[in-house]
Every structure is written in structure tokens, then in C-alpha cells.
Design a protein around this motif. Structure first.
Motif, PDB file in Angstrom:
ATOM      1  N   HIS A   2     -14.220  -6.346 -36.828  1.00 25.07           N
ATOM      2  CA  HIS A   2     -13.548  -5.969 -38.074  1.00 25.07           C
ATOM      3  C   HIS A   2     -13.951  -4.589 -38.591  1.00 25.07           C
ATOM      4  N   SER A  59      -9.569  -6.305 -31.067  1.00 28.69           N
ATOM      5  CA  SER A  59      -9.495  -5.235 -32.053  1.00 28.69           C
ATOM      6  C   SER A  59      -8.405  -5.553 -33.070  1.00 28.69           C
ATOM      7  N   ILE A  60      -8.515  -4.957 -34.255  1.00 23.90           N
ATOM      8  CA  ILE A  60      -7.523  -5.191 -35.305  1.00 23.90           C
ATOM      9  C   ILE A  60      -6.531  -4.032 -35.405  1.00 23.90           C
ATOM     10  N   SER A  61      -6.708  -3.031 -34.559  1.00 24.03           N
ATOM     11  CA  SER A  61      -5.723  -1.975 -34.358  1.00 24.03           C
ATOM     12  C   SER A  61      -6.071  -1.289 -33.049  1.00 24.03           C
ATOM     13  N   GLN A 121      -8.742   1.421 -33.582  1.00 30.02           N
ATOM     14  CA  GLN A 121     -10.122   0.970 -33.736  1.00 30.02           C
ATOM     15  C   GLN A 121     -10.887   0.992 -32.422  1.00 30.02           C
ATOM     16  N   THR A 167      -5.312  -6.872 -29.207  1.00 27.75           N
ATOM     17  CA  THR A 167      -5.288  -6.355 -30.571  1.00 27.75           C
ATOM     18  C   THR A 167      -4.397  -7.256 -31.389  1.00 27.75           C
ATOM     19  N   TYR A 183      -3.080  -7.649 -35.351  1.00 26.90           N
ATOM     20  CA  TYR A 183      -3.064  -7.133 -36.708  1.00 26.90           C
ATOM     21  C   TYR A 183      -3.319  -8.268 -37.700  1.00 26.90           C
ATOM     22  N   HIS A 184      -3.949  -7.945 -38.818  1.00 25.80           N
ATOM     23  CA  HIS A 184      -4.173  -8.936 -39.859  1.00 25.80           C
ATOM     24  C   HIS A 184      -2.836  -9.417 -40.427  1.00 25.80           C
ATOM     25  N   PHE A 229      -8.266  -1.058 -40.040  1.00 28.08           N
ATOM     26  CA  PHE A 229      -6.981  -1.675 -40.375  1.00 28.08           C
ATOM     27  C   PHE A 229      -6.514  -1.250 -41.762  1.00 28.08           C
ATOM     28  N   SER A 248      -6.095   3.690 -38.413  1.00 30.08           N
ATOM     29  CA  SER A 248      -4.932   2.882 -38.028  1.00 30.08           C
ATOM     30  C   SER A 248      -3.665   3.234 -38.785  1.00 30.08           C
ATOM     31  N   LEU A 295       0.261   1.457 -38.693  1.00 27.26           N
ATOM     32  CA  LEU A 295       0.648   0.467 -39.692  1.00 27.26           C
ATOM     33  C   LEU A 295       1.728   0.962 -40.640  1.00 27.26           C
ATOM     34  N   PHE A 316       3.299  -8.533 -40.430  1.00 32.78           N
ATOM     35  CA  PHE A 316       1.988  -8.834 -40.989  1.00 32.78           C
ATOM     36  C   PHE A 316       1.911 -10.183 -41.700  1.00 32.78           C
TER      37      PHE A 316
END
Length: 375
Positions: free
Chosen positions: A115, A137-139, A142, A154, A156-157, A258, A279, A283, A322
Motif C-alpha cells: 500500500h 501493487s495498487i497502481s 507504484q 495490480t 486498483y482500490h 494510489f 499514479s 487514475l 473503482f
């Protein structure tokens, strides 16, 4: 599926106010439970969940008096996980690398979502030694400092669809949300609003580590007539603040992995004006969900055109990219891939449903990328 979610102990799940990682853990856990999975959440006892809660501390560590060494409490938590790991189909860690010495020597399926920022030189030692630890990974941005890590994907949240609703942006102000720190650059947000001649509302927490920065650099700016500081706020206040805001200002000067507030703003139909770091280019869709600029002058100029962006379109983009359902489905695919030791081939068609068989990653809306490739 029997799933263990292991959360940091510094905040409850969900956090009482600020806390991005623990909030994501909460959204994911509750969605997995809703879908019928048997989930156990390892978190502080003041957490709220429909999953089975396993606690080794009575209260989240940030709020607990007398805590000087948070690592000690996380070591005890890890021992609790170790003693119960055979109960689960997969262990999903959100606690950085503290468990690597154990999970590197077990056959129990596991994965770790990272994170935080990964451009810290010391991390090279960790990922050079633990080369086979599957991480998420969250992007895509990252993961750039650690291309040699064992990337499982990867994701995304995502937020619950009913958490926020679209607003009209009729408050005649801009907003800064998050944390008072140099990398978040609240001073730049204040300058942008001043250049544009529009009030700014700032809702942000101040960590002990950033208090000197706040005292010397930011507190004097709060006396400016166009600035209103609201402190650290909860979900309901955040929704109303974003709904009425003309735009979210996101002038970060660090590689943000993120930026949950970007998704929160989209959920309210609120456009973002952001600097192109971390990111952000992944996004924020230029001219669709926001405007990407390079300095305060261009940001102030962009504010003049912000009303041209379609708030309905921004909300619809949030729902496609998202939502918590999209996030949970993508995690479930990775779980299945790890449990069954499948190859890292995946395709994500336009409808967001996962299918097996592609030789490289295709993520039509940018949801899920496997092994660093992208269609």
C-alpha cells in the motif's frame, strides 16, 4: 473460499477517521463476506466487521496511550496468524514485508498488497532477498522502483457504490483532503485557490511526524481569508464536502501509489485538478474525470474550465473502474491463480469479467494487470 485478511494495527478496520489502508481492507473484507466467502480479519479489537475478527490488541495503536513500539504488537499479530494459517485457503497480507521470513518458508498460499511507496532504497535489500514473495501493487506506477519483485498483479482500490452519491458542485469552493505533509503540498493547493480567487476548504489530519512542517509552513496560511481548515473529518462530512466542491485539488509532489481521495471525488462526481506524479496519470482521465497540470498557475487557469466536465460521466467512470465489486473480483481471481498455481495469463474483457487464456494482460478499464504487462 476461506480467506484471511491481515490488516495493520495502527488504525481500526475501518478507521475512525483517516486511514487509507485499513479502509480498503474493510471494503474488501465486507464485500468478500457479502459474496459468501468465509473471511477472518486479523485487526485491532475496535474494528467493525461481519467477518470473524481475531484481535491481539484491544485498541488501534494510533489511539492507544503508551504505545512506543508498534512493531512489537505486529510481531504478536503475525504469530497469531502463523498458528492459524492452516485454517485458510489463502492469506492476504496488508502489512508490508514483516511476515516475509515466515511466508517464504511455507506452502500455504499467500499474497501481499503493498500500500505504500516503494522508491525507498532500503526496500531493495528486502526484495532482493525475498524474490519469490507474491505481491500486488495498487497502481502500475507504484511498482516501477521494484521491477524484479514477484508481481502477482495490480488491483486498483474500490469503494462501495452506495458509500457516496453524486453532488452538483454548487458550493463555490475547492477542497483539499488527506494529510498535512510536504508530499501532499497543501500550500500549493492554497496558492492555487488564491490565484483562482476561490475559497478553499481543507480537511486533513496532522501526524506527529509532520507537526513541525504544519507549524512552520502551513498554520500561518490558515489565517488567509480564503482558507478554511476543518480538521480531520468522517465519512458523512467528507461526502457533503466533495459533493458541493467545484473540484478536488491534488497537487502532490511525490510518487503517490494510489490516492484514495481521487476515487472518492469521482464517486461524488467531483472533478480533480492534479499534478502528474505517481499514479495520477493512471487514475485521472484528462478532460474526462479531471485536468492534469504541471504548476499552480496552470492549475488556477484550469479551474476556469472545470465546470465543463460532466459530473454524471465522472460518477459513471467511478462505477466502472473503482467499485468494491470490481476490486474484490480481481482479488479473487488472483487468489485462485495463486492457490491453483496457474500461469500468469489473464484477460479482462470490456464487461469487467475475468477469463483465462490470454498470453498477456488486457485491462480495458485499467483494473487488473498481471506480471507487469498491459494491453
Amino acid at each position: 473460499m476461506k480467506i484471511a485478511q491481515i490488516s495493520p494495527l495502527c488504525e481500526s478496520v475501518p478507521p475512525k477517521a483517516y486511514g487509507g489502508t485499513e479502509r480498503v481492507v474493510s471494503y474488501l473484507t465486507e464485500e468478500l463476506v457479502r459474496q459468501g466467502h468465509e473471511v477472518t480479519l486479523f485487526a485491532s479489537k475496535d474494528s467493525q466487521t461481519k467477518a470473524q475478527l481475531v484481535s491481539t490488541v484491544e485498541q488501534s495503536l494510533r489511539l492507544k496511550e503508551g504505545v512506543l513500539d508498534t512493531v512489537a504488537h505486529h510481531i504478536v499479530q503475525m504469530q497469531e496468524v502463523i498458528e492459524r494459517m492452516h485454517e485458510f485457503d489463502i492469506l492476504h497480507f496488508h502489512t508490508d514485508y514483516i511476515h516475509f521470513p515466515v511466508t517464504s518458508n511455507t506452502s500455504i498460499p499467500h499474497v501481499t498488497t503493498l500500500h505504500g511507496r516503494l522508491d525507498i532504497p532500503d526496500l531493495q535489500y528486502i526484495y532482493n532477498k525475498f524474490k519469490n514473495q507474491p505481491v500486488i501493487s495498487i497502481s502500475d506506477a507504484q511498482r516501477k522502483p521494484l521491477p524484479h519483485a514477484e508481481w502477482a498483479g495490480t488491483v486498483y482500490h474500490g469503494l462501495p457504490l452506495n458509500l457516496y452519491t453524486k453532488g452538483d458542485g454548487d458550493g463555490d469552493y475547492v477542497v483539499f483532503l488527506g494529510r498535512i505533509s510536504p508530499e501532499k503540498a497543501p500550500d500549493k493547493a492554497i496558492e492555487i485557490a488564491q490565484r483562482a480567487g476561490i475559497p478553499i476548504k481543507i480537511a486533513a489530519k496532522i501526524d506527529k511526524a509532520d507537526y513541525e512542517y504544519y507549524s512552520q509552513k502551513i498554520k500561518p496560511l490558515f489565517k488567509l481569508p480564503h482558507v478554511e481548515y476543518l480538521g480531520e473529518i468522517g465519512e458523512n462530512e467528507k461526502e457533503q464536502l466533495l459533493q458541493k466542491a467545484k473540484a478536488l485539488l491534488f497537487p502532490i509532489n511525490w510518487p503517490e501509489p494510489f490516492g484514495m481521495v481521487l476515487a472518492e471525488a469521482m464517486a461524488c462526481g467531483t472533478p480533480t485538478i492534479a499534478f502528474p506524479n505517481g499514479s495520477v496519470p493512471e487514475l485521472v482521465e484528462e478532460g474526462k474525470t479531471g485536468l492534469i497540470v504541471h504548476d499552480t498557475a496552470s492549475a488556477a487557469s484550469a479551474l476556469k474550465n472545470i465546470d465543463a466536465l460532466d459530473r454524471d460521466l465522472i460518477r459513471n467512470t467511478f462505477e466502472k473502474r473503482f467499485s468494491v465489486q470490481v476490486m474484490a473480483d480481481n482479488y479473487l481471481y488472483i487468489y485462485d491463480n495463486i492457490i491453483n498455481k496457474k500461469g500468469k495469463s489473464i484477460e479482462l474483457p470490456v464487461n469487467g469479467q475475468l477469463s483465462i487464456g490470454a498470453k498477456r494482460t488486457i485491462a480495458s478499464e485499467g483494473y487488473l494487470h498481471i506480471n507487469g504487462t498491459r494491453g
